[in-house]
Design an enzyme around this catalytic site. Structure first.
Site, PDB file in Angstrom:
ATOM      1  N   ARG A  30      32.306  68.099  35.419  1.00 38.92           N
ATOM      2  CA  ARG A  30      32.740  67.647  34.093  1.00 38.92           C
ATOM      3  C   ARG A  30      32.129  68.522  33.015  1.00 38.92           C
ATOM      4  NH1 ARG A  30      31.867  62.669  30.222  1.00 38.92           N
ATOM      5  NH2 ARG A  30      34.035  62.360  29.653  1.00 38.92           N
ATOM      6  N   HIS A  87      40.362  60.529  28.658  1.00 44.07           N
ATOM      7  CA  HIS A  87      40.627  59.641  27.516  1.00 44.07           C
ATOM      8  C   HIS A  87      41.840  60.047  26.682  1.00 44.07           C
ATOM      9  CE1 HIS A  87      36.827  58.041  28.654  1.00 44.07           C
ATOM     10  NE2 HIS A  87      36.102  58.973  28.101  1.00 44.07           N
ATOM     11  N   ASP A 156      36.428  53.071  31.593  1.00 48.17           N
ATOM     12  CA  ASP A 156      35.329  53.823  30.989  1.00 48.17           C
ATOM     13  C   ASP A 156      34.053  52.979  30.897  1.00 48.17           C
ATOM     14  OD1 ASP A 156      34.207  56.213  30.015  1.00 48.17           O
ATOM     15  OD2 ASP A 156      34.474  55.573  27.951  1.00 48.17           O
ATOM     16  N   ASN A 161      28.467  55.643  24.147  1.00 52.70           N
ATOM     17  CA  ASN A 161      28.739  56.262  22.842  1.00 52.70           C
ATOM     18  C   ASN A 161      29.839  55.577  22.049  1.00 52.70           C
ATOM     19  OD1 ASN A 161      26.860  58.456  23.445  1.00 52.70           O
ATOM     20  ND2 ASN A 161      28.439  59.155  24.862  1.00 52.70           N
TER      21      ASN A 161
END
Length: 190
Positions: A30, A87, A156, A161
């Site tokens: 990632r 996302h 998620d 965050n």
């Protein structure tokens, strides 16, 4: 032996490191391009990681700020390994489905067989509207329609965050039949 993982890597990860991770079930790397998570990665490290994972058949998991996606379109088209855009590229729903970043994502997803999209982050892209985040539904539907065989879904969790609304995961699961009403598509995506 059936677990799979995605690693964050840097230049300390050698071919031997990636091979050990592969033997442990890792299948991807990632990279964050998101400003509040450090911004653009070292592109040399990015390229070296791709060279090391390619022989293993791994993929990239890429996290972008929507506004930056158009400038990476050519790079994404030329990637030699499969990749996932996290996302829904964080496109803000209030900017509408015709906004340039979403149209770039949609075109990339439609034409590039290496491009997968994760229809997660409804609480991120529809943050301005708040729960239950129905504004994300038309975006997910358009992506599913473009390439239903290259869609992933997720909540998620545990929602790192989050700036505005900590979502109820039940609300996010309730979006599934709105995003993909037919059972066959749900089975395929989930």
């Amino acid at each position: 032996g059936k677990y799979r993982g995605v690693a964050n890597s840097d230049d300390t990860f050698t071919e031997a490191t990636f091979r050990r991770l592969h033997d442990q079930g890792f299948r991807g790397v990632r990279f964050n391009f998101v400003a509040h998570l450090g911004g653009v990665p070292d592109m040399g490290e990015f390229e070296r990681a791709i060279a090391r994972i390619r022989p293993l058949g791994w993929h990239l998991d890429l996290h972008f700020d929507a506004k930056d996606l158009p400038k990476y379109d050519a790079m994404l088209r030329d990637l030699p390994v499969p990749f996932i855009i996290d996302h829904m590229a964080r496109v803000p729903t209030q900017a509408g489905i015709d906004q340039e970043p979403f149209q770039v994502l949609l075109a990339l997803h439609r034409r590039n067989p290496k491009c997968w999209v994760k229809i997660s982050g409804a609480e991120r892209i529809a943050a301005a509207e708040g729960p239950p985040f129905h504004g994300a539904v038309p975006f997910a539907k358009a992506l599913i329609e473009a390439a239903p065989d290259r869609i992933l879904w997720g909540t998620d969790w545990p929602h790192p965050n989050i700036a505005r609304h900590m979502p109820n995961d039940g609300d996010l699961v309730d979006l599934v039949p709105l995003m993909m009403p037919d059972a066959a598509t749900q089975q395929q995506v989930l």
